[in-house]
Write a protein that holds these residues in place. Structure first.
Motif, PDB file in Angstrom:
ATOM      1  N   PRO A  40       0.927  -1.365   0.015  1.00  0.00           N
ATOM      2  CA  PRO A  40      -0.114   0.079   0.013  1.00  0.00           C
ATOM      3  C   PRO A  40       0.848   1.129   0.020  1.00  0.00           C
ATOM      4  N   GLU A  41       0.406   2.377  -0.382  1.00  0.00           N
ATOM      5  CA  GLU A  41       1.111   3.565  -0.350  1.00  0.00           C
ATOM      6  C   GLU A  41       1.708   3.929   0.980  1.00  0.00           C
ATOM      7  N   ASP A  46       0.098  -3.994   6.434  1.00  0.00           N
ATOM      8  CA  ASP A  46      -1.448  -4.305   7.199  1.00  0.00           C
ATOM      9  C   ASP A  46      -2.502  -4.592   6.220  1.00  0.00           C
ATOM     10  N   LEU A  47      -2.370  -3.992   5.086  1.00  0.00           N
ATOM     11  CA  LEU A  47      -3.395  -4.127   3.920  1.00  0.00           C
ATOM     12  C   LEU A  47      -3.200  -5.298   3.118  1.00  0.00           C
ATOM     13  N   LEU A  48      -4.294  -6.366   2.836  1.00  0.00           N
ATOM     14  CA  LEU A  48      -4.011  -7.281   1.967  1.00  0.00           C
ATOM     15  C   LEU A  48      -4.606  -6.912   0.581  1.00  0.00           C
ATOM     16  N   ARG A  75       1.063  -7.843  -2.949  1.00  0.00           N
ATOM     17  CA  ARG A  75       1.756  -8.969  -2.975  1.00  0.00           C
ATOM     18  C   ARG A  75       2.690  -9.068  -1.809  1.00  0.00           C
ATOM     19  N   GLU A  76       3.438  -8.305  -1.295  1.00  0.00           N
ATOM     20  CA  GLU A  76       4.264  -8.274  -0.049  1.00  0.00           C
ATOM     21  C   GLU A  76       3.449  -8.598   1.191  1.00  0.00           C
ATOM     22  N   SER A  77       2.236  -7.938   1.446  1.00  0.00           N
ATOM     23  CA  SER A  77       1.241  -8.284   2.467  1.00  0.00           C
ATOM     24  C   SER A  77       0.909  -9.490   2.447  1.00  0.00           C
ATOM     25  N   LEU A  78       0.444 -10.115   1.617  1.00  0.00           N
ATOM     26  CA  LEU A  78      -0.189 -11.468   1.132  1.00  0.00           C
ATOM     27  C   LEU A  78       0.880 -12.534   1.456  1.00  0.00           C
ATOM     28  N   LEU A  79       2.201 -12.297   0.815  1.00  0.00           N
ATOM     29  CA  LEU A  79       3.168 -13.245   1.106  1.00  0.00           C
ATOM     30  C   LEU A  79       3.748 -13.067   2.562  1.00  0.00           C
ATOM     31  N   ALA A  80       3.378 -12.387   3.122  1.00  0.00           N
ATOM     32  CA  ALA A  80       3.975 -11.963   4.630  1.00  0.00           C
ATOM     33  C   ALA A  80       3.250 -12.749   5.870  1.00  0.00           C
TER      34      ALA A  80
END
Length: 117
Positions: A40-41, A46-48, A75-80
């Motif tokens: 996210p910007e 925190d945001l998927l 992408r990075e949020s979901l992978l995390a």
């Protein structure tokens, strides 16, 4: 430890999960694009996902010449939050359903009641 996956492989999973969604959910989408961004910007994890647009229930004058609404997956949020590819597929699926629901005007409270938030 976060799951690692190339942007191309991640986007392929998103397309696969979109293909798995019911036709009646997808057929009603009008002028919507699906986008994958790293984060996210604000740079957080925190945001998927995010629905960036005007819900069907809120549209007054909408039509020719409007920029498309966007369903964004981070992408990075979901992978995390995922330990393996199966878990990632599930989270992508849930996130797609959640954000598409916002297009149809379903809010977070109702999504919680339905078990999608």
């Amino acid at each position: 430890m976060a799951l690692e996956m190339s942007p191309e492989d991640f986007e392929r999973l998103v397309v696969d999960e979109l293909d798995e969604l019911p036709d009646d959910m997808i057929d009603g989408l009008d002028n919507v694009v699906f986008v994958v961004e790293d984060r996210p910007e604000d740079g957080s994890l925190d945001l998927l996902g995010l629905y960036d647009g005007v819900a069907l229930t809120e549209r007054d004058r909408y039509g020719f010449g409007e920029m498309p609404d966007r369903v964004i997956l981070y992408r990075e949020s979901l992978l995390a939050i995922c330990a393996d590819e199966d878990e990632l597929r599930d989270e992508i699926h849930i996130t797609l359903v959640h954000e598409i629901a916002h297009f149809y005007g379903i809010d977070d409270d109702r999504l919680h009641e339905l078990g999608w938030a």
